[in-house]
Enzyme design. Structure first.
Site, PDB file in Angstrom:
ATOM      1  CG  MET A 295     -11.977  65.680 101.807  1.00 20.63           C
ATOM      2  SD  MET A 295     -12.342  65.540 103.436  1.00 20.63           S
ATOM      3  CE  MET A 295     -13.336  66.833 103.918  1.00 20.63           C
TER       4      MET A 295
ATOM      5  CB  ILE B 248     -21.464  63.152 100.806  1.00 23.86           C
ATOM      6  CG1 ILE B 248     -21.237  64.167 101.726  1.00 23.86           C
ATOM      7  CG2 ILE B 248     -22.849  62.102 101.163  1.00 23.86           C
ATOM      8  CD1 ILE B 248     -22.430  65.361 102.223  1.00 23.86           C
TER       9      ILE B 248
ATOM     10  CG  HIS C 244     -15.193  62.056 111.779  1.00 22.64           C
ATOM     11  ND1 HIS C 244     -15.519  62.908 110.594  1.00 22.64           N
ATOM     12  CD2 HIS C 244     -15.712  62.563 112.834  1.00 22.64           C
ATOM     13  CE1 HIS C 244     -16.169  64.065 111.219  1.00 22.64           C
ATOM     14  NE2 HIS C 244     -16.197  64.065 112.703  1.00 22.64           N
TER      15      HIS C 244
ATOM     16  CD  GLU D 163      -6.825  61.627 111.801  1.00 21.27           C
ATOM     17  OE1 GLU D 163      -8.059  62.005 111.719  1.00 21.27           O
ATOM     18  OE2 GLU D 163      -6.127  62.089 110.997  1.00 21.27           O
TER      19      GLU D 163
HETATM   20  C1  GRF Z   1      -7.913  63.459 108.563  1.00 20.84           C
HETATM   21  O1  GRF Z   1      -7.939  64.314 109.706  1.00 20.84           O
HETATM   22  C2  GRF Z   1      -9.010  62.341 108.602  1.00 20.84           C
HETATM   23  O2  GRF Z   1      -9.496  62.313 110.020  1.00 20.84           O
HETATM   24  C3  GRF Z   1     -10.191  63.277 107.975  1.00 20.84           C
HETATM   25  O3  GRF Z   1      -9.439  63.749 106.754  1.00 20.84           O
HETATM   26  C4  GRF Z   1      -8.039  64.090 107.120  1.00 20.84           C
HETATM   27  C5  GRF Z   1      -7.198  63.363 106.249  1.00 20.84           C
HETATM   28  O4  GRF Z   1      -5.721  63.849 106.510  1.00 20.84           O
HETATM   29  N1  GRF Z   1     -11.297  62.259 107.659  1.00 20.84           N
HETATM   30  P1  GRF Z   1      -4.854  62.901 105.532  1.00 20.84           P
HETATM   31  O5  GRF Z   1      -4.881  63.210 104.243  1.00 20.84           O
HETATM   32  O6  GRF Z   1      -4.672  61.523 105.889  1.00 20.84           O
HETATM   33  O7  GRF Z   1      -3.335  63.785 105.891  1.00 20.84           O
END
Ligand code: GRF
Length: 208
Positions: free
Chosen positions: A90, A92, A109, A174
């Site tokens: 998280m 930038i 994302h 994901e």
């Molecule tokens: C995921 O939803 C990803 O798309 C976003 O942050 C979240 C991370 O989840 N960028 P995790 O830490 O892998 O459980």
């Protein structure tokens, strides 16, 4: 050996899906290191469970985005990785990071980019009564959530979809898509240097 570095900030469920896929040899490669900017990230526990070395680099210890990124770059380079994976990282990134790893860094994302870059993608999907939602794996460029798209997975949004359930379904998507794409990069089926040029985007529809 194809060496993968994963950057996290939180839960690390994607990290776990990637480590599992490596262990199962669905990815012909190994996660050789995990870096978190947050010492409390649960993903660090997950890394320990898989005996993967991890390191915390706290952005608060640096006085600029660039100096933090320079610390990341030198730490990452020590592993001589083939691929850098942002999995819920998280922060930038400045050009210090993006230019150091151009064509070898991907992000996941939780939206069908270019729709909904940034945060709270799921809430926007529900507020806008979208019938589809999804996830995007893209190559990382200087612009946030805007590098060349490598792959997308789509799920349908249920009638009266609850936010928690939607987030859970997106996570499942994901965990299917990300290891698959990383496996294809490791095997050479996807060439990140070509994304956005003549390489086709991979599309998946998941019934989750
Ligand atoms: C995921 O939803 C990803 O798309 C976003 O942050 C979240 C991370 O989840 N960028 P995790 O830490 O892998 O459980």
């Amino acid at each position: 050996m194809f060496k993968i570095i994963v950057l996290i900030s939180g839960s690390g469920s994607n990290l776990e899906a990637i480590m599992q896929a490596c262990e199962a040899r669905a990815i012909d490669g190994n996660v050789v290191g995990v870096i978190s900017n947050n010492a409390d990230a649960f993903g660090l526990e997950r890394a320990k469970k898989f005996n993967i070395p991890s390191k915390v680099i706290n952005h608060n210890d640096y006085d600029s985005r660039e100096s933090f990124d320079a610390a990341l770059v030198s730490s990452i380079n020590r592993f001589e990785p083939n691929l850098i994976v942002l999995a819920g990282f998280m922060r930038i990134l400045s050009p210090v990071m993006t230019s150091a790893f151009q064509g070898m860094m991907i992000n996941i994302h939780p939206s069908l980019l270019p729709k909904y870059p940034g945060l709270n993608t799921h809430g926007q999907v529900i507020a806008n009564k979208d019938t589809q939602h999804g996830v995007t794996v893209h190559s990382v460029s200087e612009e946030l959530d805007a590098g060349p798209i490598v792959a997308q997975a789509r799920i349908s949004v249920n009638v009266d979809q609850k936010l928690d359930d939607l987030i859970e379904r997106i996570h499942k998507a994901e965990h299917l898509l990300f290891p698959k794409v990383i496996g294809m990069i490791a095997s050479g089926e996807i060439n990140l240097k070509k994304t956005g040029l003549d390489q086709e985007v991979i599309y998946k529809n998941y019934e989750i």
